[in-house]
Scaffold this active site. Sequence first.
Site, PDB file in Angstrom:
ATOM      1  N   GLU A 323     -83.694 -52.975  12.653  1.00  0.00           N
ATOM      2  CA  GLU A 323     -85.253 -53.567  12.285  1.00  0.00           C
ATOM      3  C   GLU A 323     -86.271 -53.659  13.512  1.00  0.00           C
ATOM      4  O   GLU A 323     -87.196 -53.562  13.425  1.00  0.00           O
ATOM      5  CB  GLU A 323     -85.057 -55.029  11.481  1.00  0.00           C
ATOM      6  N   HIS A 352     -58.206 -45.299  10.438  1.00  0.00           N
ATOM      7  CA  HIS A 352     -57.583 -44.759   9.269  1.00  0.00           C
ATOM      8  C   HIS A 352     -58.853 -44.442   8.017  1.00  0.00           C
ATOM      9  O   HIS A 352     -58.498 -44.430   6.950  1.00  0.00           O
ATOM     10  CB  HIS A 352     -56.500 -45.969   8.633  1.00  0.00           C
ATOM     11  N   LYS A 456     -90.867 -54.938  -0.817  1.00  0.00           N
ATOM     12  CA  LYS A 456     -90.849 -56.400  -1.397  1.00  0.00           C
ATOM     13  C   LYS A 456     -92.097 -56.185  -2.385  1.00  0.00           C
ATOM     14  O   LYS A 456     -92.076 -56.793  -3.714  1.00  0.00           O
ATOM     15  CB  LYS A 456     -91.209 -57.388  -0.578  1.00  0.00           C
TER      16      LYS A 456
END
Length: 530
Positions: A323, A352, A456
């Site tokens: 950000e 793994h 938004k």
Amino acid sequence: MSERRLWERYQKYLCGVESVGLTLDVSRMNFAEDFLERMRGPLDKAFDAMEALEKGAIANPDEQRRVGHYWLRAPELAPEPALTREVQDTIAAVNAFSADVHAGRVKPPTAERFTQVLLVGIGGSALGPQLVADALGGPSVDKLRVSFLDNTDPDGIDRVLATLGDALAQTLTVVISKSGGTKETRNGMVEAERAYTRRGLNFGAHAVAVTGEDSELDRTAKQGKWLRVFPMWDWVGGRTSVLSAVGLLPARLQGLDTEGLLSGARDMDVATRVRDAVKNPAALLALMWFHAGGGRGQKDMVIIPYKDRLMLLSKYLQQLVMESLGKEKDLSGAVVNQGIAVYGNKGSTDQHAYVQQLREGVNNFFATFVEVLKDREGPSLQVEPGTTSGDYLLGFLLGTRRALFEKDRESMTLTVPDVSARTLGALIALYERAVGLYASLVNINAYHQPGVEAGKKAAGVVLQLQRQVVERLRAEPAKAYTAEELARAVGAADEVETVFKVLEHLSANAQPGIQREPGANRFEARFRAS
Ligand SMILES: O=P(O)(O)OC[C@H]1O[C@H](O)[C@H](O)[C@@H](O)[C@@H]1O
């Protein structure tokens, strides 16, 4: 490079911070011998910018804001006495309130004591508290158990509330939002409030807020006579707010060593003000990021702490780094599309999972190993003669590091003595400053996030369209529409895909009663209000 040569580079470049016992080893980064010297000029400028920022300059030019997270752990450095006092008063208020809660002086109306904290927040208002809670908490230290609502996922909310169950009567809900208007957090708060109300409990008597003055949340808390409101200041960015009330309040309530967090960060700040890259781990980190990605973020940052307690570090750093650094424009307004992608989980588990690709696949990353010297409290079992689980953990770290280097994959290693509050505070401060310095090296504003708003706003448009669609269907309950017809009917013909998605979602859920009738194909399905 031979192992002997690596050992020489290790000794030559090892950067340590005595006060917190941290070292940064960059020997497996393939920078040229003259790289640090070449970067001296740009780094000096970055130090100048950081110094100005710490003195209170407007370091976030777009928002005309100061950037003061360093004052949170050294309030005496704040540029004005009033700020110093505010920080000190807030720490004192957090401590006093937490002590009152622990002692039962602040208590829920229908129970003896608060035993649980439910934190409602998202982004910078959740990631730091989650990291701290997970790294430092546990059954033997927690005075209150902490859980989180950090999304607007109804099932996720139900799961957390169901786990709390009857303990909701002893739960203190801490709603955290700097802006006080974040929808996910508002939704979590409304859902939590309903859970209390359903049990006949008064939400306000169980709630506190951390938010900016006069925000929507601040007003809600005051109107609802919540227990307390703690301040959040505009000069603290969400992603660097963990050492403000945002992180200190939940940590203190949990019973964690908040003084240790602050002192670790303060000591790291002192160490990372030193204007010499080989003695300053934040500067060295920033330079290594620059080296690895050519100052263009061409390589991803893979963070692999070999410690379960630090598993959330990469998630936390993902916000802090991405950000802050992920920006379209530089400070001159030129389009640069900067950023560094961050991911990781924990070792040796990740070996793994994706380490196969790291070693043999696309070489588009550099790794940061985090080594913790202390294995556990007390002695360890020998899983084989002379060998403990912790010995294996180090073995796997060193083994993976070597296996990567053999294939020209670069890595750094951060070594810390333990996962204590001081260490965690130091790690947080280290990365905060590295991000700030790197941002200067690539000439971007690390302290705004203009790209976040677009999503938004677009979400707001979707919800507005949904309201129109439902209204229309309800106005004529007998009539069934295809998405195409309905989009036209509400005057949003071009938005047919959004209308279609909204209808599919509505009809998959009980409310608000939208039925789906199959059509010739999925796009011809018809929808009606029932
Ligand atoms: O604390 P709040 O104001 O609720 O913000 C929560 C988060 O949401 C925003 O979208 C920002 O991108 C984040 O930086 C911030 O931490």
